[in-house]
Every structure is written in structure tokens, then in C-alpha cells.
Design a protein around this motif. Structure first.
Motif, short mmCIF file in Angstrom:
data_model
loop_
_atom_site.label_atom_id
_atom_site.label_comp_id
_atom_site.label_asym_id
_atom_site.label_seq_id
_atom_site.Cartn_x
_atom_site.Cartn_y
_atom_site.Cartn_z
N GLU A 91 0.86 -1.18 0.00
CA GLU A 91 0.00 0.00 0.00
C GLU A 91 0.90 1.23 0.00
N ASP A 92 0.67 2.15 -0.94
CA ASP A 92 1.55 3.31 -1.04
C ASP A 92 1.05 4.50 -0.23
N ASP A 125 -2.70 -3.39 -2.81
CA ASP A 125 -3.37 -2.24 -3.42
C ASP A 125 -3.06 -2.28 -4.92
N GLY A 151 -3.41 0.47 -7.17
CA GLY A 151 -2.79 1.72 -7.63
C GLY A 151 -1.48 1.97 -6.92
N LYS A 188 -12.11 0.32 -1.65
CA LYS A 188 -11.82 1.41 -0.71
C LYS A 188 -12.93 2.45 -0.76
CA CA Z 1 -2.63 3.41 -4.02
#
Ligand code: CA
Length: 223
Positions: free
Chosen positions: A7-8, A51, A53, A101
Motif C-alpha cells: 500500500e503506497d 493495493d 494503484g 476502498k
Molecule cells: Ca494506491
């Protein structure tokens, strides 16, 4: 269990790390696709929260590469709420489940439990070995119905031994499960943890298999 979180978004990553650790797992985090792909490629995880993205390499590509290389750990993908096509693409790429999300952490933990149950072919959130009962949902252990106080390392150790009851687990495997970072690993300390855990459990539960490692057996069945 050993879980990889990819997860970024730092706040969400932190929340995931805290919640999944509190559920009794060992967690490793990656915040970009290249690091994530590498970790999932060279290390063993019991499940991945991914995630889609991500910077450097998107989550779908990470997943496709793992599956092409026969890395078959369960993967739960996190998708944007409105992007239904991401869910379809993710499941096609080999995801085992998805969550849009924003989500409630409780739901994520429940889905993760379901994935891990399927992995261990356990039909419930409770694992039993003789008088020992381990409740993965509440992260607690009962022996003959009485609560057993364990440190988080002892709990992680017992979880892995119970999930793979009857199998011999090497010191290396056990220390990889307990310590997320390479640098912290020391297979000698595993002996210390096993010794402490052994003293808390009924006699004969943890067998030492000389030169190979340890195995959990039903008490009373040990030779
Ligand atoms: Ca993301």
C-alpha cells in the motif's frame, strides 16, 4: 501467519500494519510495485494485501508476474470504489478476493481470516490440537478451556505449529515467520522461544526432531 501489505498511502499502510499485527500476524510492508513484486517473489508469505494503484509497477502487473511464476499465495486486492473493472481484472489476474476502498478494517480482517482458513483447510477460525485451542479471531489460546498467556512471539510460533500440525518446521522457517526483517533473524533465539512455549503447554506437545526442527503433536501421542 506472515502477511505482506502492499500500500503506497502511508496512513492506510500504517492502519493495516497495526490491525493485522494486532490480529496476531507478522507483517511486512511495501509501498511500491517493484519492491512488492520482489518480496513476494523471493520470500514466503501466507497471504498478501495488495493495493492496485501503486507507483513504479501497478498492482495488477505485480499479481500477474507472481502468478506467471507460480507464486500462489492468497492475494486480497484493494480497489478503488467506483472501478468495478479493476475487480474483474484483478480476479482474472489471480486475486482470491477483493475489497473496495474505503473499507472497514473489521471487514478486511474477516476476509483475511477466510483466505488463511482456506489456505490451512481449516473449517473454522479455531484450531485444535488435543487440549490446545487457538482462536485466530480473538488471538487467544485455551488449554483445557483455561486461557493461556503468551507473548506475541510465542503466539506466532504456536500459530504456525498448529496450522501445520504434524509437520516438521525448521528453525529457519520458524524464525522467518516470527521476524519480518532479515537482520533480526537468529535461529538460536527460536530455541529459546520454543523452550518457553513448551513450558507453558502440556508436556510432549512440541517434539524436537534432531537436526531438522520442531513438530507439534497431540499430547499423549508422543513417543
Ligand atoms: Ca494506491
Amino acid at each position: 501467519m506472515r502477511i505482506l501489505i502492499v500500500e503506497d498511502e502511508p496512513t492506510l499502510c500504517d492502519q493495516l500494519e497495526r490491525a493485522i499485527t494486532a490480529a496476531g500476524h507478522t507483517v511486512e510492508c511495501a509501498s511500491d510495485g517493484i519492491t512488492a513484486h520482489h518480496l513476494g517473489d523471493v520470500e514466503d508469505f501466507d497471504a498478501v494485501v495488495l493495493d492496485l494503484g501503486l507507483p513504479a509497477l501497478d498492482g495488477l502487473s505485480v499479481l500477474r508476474r507472481w502468478r506467471a511464476a507460480h507464486r500462489n499465495m492468497p492475494v486480497l486486492i484493494l480497489t478503488a470504489r467506483s472501478a468495478w473493472h479493476e475487480k474483474v481484472a484483478g480476479m482474472d489476474a489471480g486475486a482470491d478476493d477483493y475489497l473496495a476502498k474505503p473499507f472497514h478494517m473489521e471487514e478486511l480482517l474477516a476476509r483475511l481470516r477466510a483466505l488463511l482458513r482456506r489456505l490451512g483447510e481449516h473449517a473454522s477460525a479455531q484450531w485444535q490440537c488435543g487440549p490446545i485451542l487457538l482462536d485466530t479471531r480473538q488471538a487467544r489460546v485455551l488449554v483445557d478451556g483455561m486461557p493461556l498467556q503468551l507473548t506475541s512471539h510465542e503466539f506466532k510460533l504456536l500459530s504456525l505449529l498448529m496450522q501445520r500440525k504434524g509437520e516438521v518446521l525448521s528453525r529457519t522457517e520458524l524464525s522467518e515467520h516470527i521476524y519480518p526483517q532479515d537482520g533480526d533473524r537468529d535461529s538460536n533465539t527460536i530455541e529459546v522461544f520454543v523452550g518457553r512455549l513448551r513450558r507453558k503447554l502440556p508436556a510432549g506437545c512440541i517434539e524436537t526432531v534432531r537436526g531438522l526442527g520442531y513438530r507439534l503433536v497431540e499430547p499423549g501421542c508422543a513417543e
